[in-house]
Design a protein around this motif. Sequence first.
Motif, mmCIF file in Angstrom:
data_model
loop_
_atom_site.group_PDB
_atom_site.id
_atom_site.type_symbol
_atom_site.label_atom_id
_atom_site.label_comp_id
_atom_site.label_asym_id
_atom_site.label_seq_id
_atom_site.Cartn_x
_atom_site.Cartn_y
_atom_site.Cartn_z
ATOM 1 N N GLU A 17 0.767 -1.163 0.030
ATOM 2 C CA GLU A 17 0.161 -0.058 -0.081
ATOM 3 C C GLU A 17 0.781 1.175 -0.228
ATOM 4 O O GLU A 17 0.174 2.491 -0.128
ATOM 5 N N ALA A 20 -0.275 4.436 -2.200
ATOM 6 C CA ALA A 20 -1.637 4.207 -2.671
ATOM 7 C C ALA A 20 -2.330 5.460 -2.734
ATOM 8 O O ALA A 20 -3.218 5.726 -3.302
ATOM 9 N N ILE A 21 -2.084 6.206 -1.551
ATOM 10 C CA ILE A 21 -2.832 7.622 -1.339
ATOM 11 C C ILE A 21 -2.477 8.493 -2.200
ATOM 12 O O ILE A 21 -3.269 9.301 -2.770
ATOM 13 N N THR A 22 -1.301 8.483 -2.644
ATOM 14 C CA THR A 22 -0.865 9.549 -3.765
ATOM 15 C C THR A 22 -1.463 9.075 -5.103
ATOM 16 O O THR A 22 -1.943 10.009 -5.792
ATOM 17 N N ALA A 23 -1.766 7.563 -5.530
ATOM 18 C CA ALA A 23 -2.223 7.398 -6.615
ATOM 19 C C ALA A 23 -3.787 7.800 -6.642
ATOM 20 O O ALA A 23 -4.339 8.165 -7.631
ATOM 21 N N GLU A 24 -4.407 7.648 -5.479
ATOM 22 C CA GLU A 24 -6.084 8.026 -5.272
ATOM 23 C C GLU A 24 -6.084 9.602 -5.612
ATOM 24 O O GLU A 24 -7.163 10.040 -6.131
ATOM 25 N N TYR A 25 -5.344 10.355 -5.047
ATOM 26 C CA TYR A 25 -5.154 11.822 -5.392
ATOM 27 C C TYR A 25 -4.946 12.217 -6.772
ATOM 28 O O TYR A 25 -5.898 12.894 -7.371
ATOM 29 N N VAL A 27 -5.697 10.015 -9.240
ATOM 30 C CA VAL A 27 -7.168 9.771 -9.853
ATOM 31 C C VAL A 27 -8.336 10.838 -9.789
ATOM 32 O O VAL A 27 -8.810 11.210 -10.787
ATOM 33 N N LEU A 28 -8.341 11.157 -8.563
ATOM 34 C CA LEU A 28 -9.262 12.276 -8.060
ATOM 35 C C LEU A 28 -8.802 13.453 -8.994
ATOM 36 O O LEU A 28 -9.926 14.095 -9.364
#
Length: 70
Positions: A17, A20-25, A27-28
């Motif tokens: 993980e 993972a947070i960077t990838a979610e940002y 995509v957002l």
Amino acid sequence: MRRLYGNGIHRLRPRGEHGAITAEYAVLIVGVCGFGGVMVALLRSPAMQGALKAIINFGLKIAGVEGVHM
């Protein structure tokens, strides 16, 4: 408490993980930019501009402001 500071906090998260947070940002942000582009394209069309002007004039008439032409 010592292991929560510095590099210790990264040990608490599973290795799969990381980032993972960077990838979610990312995509957002791409999604929001795409939505903004669609909104700009819609609002530039003459039909939408006419509809927005009609809504604004209707609201102004209800408020008692007359003689405003957009």
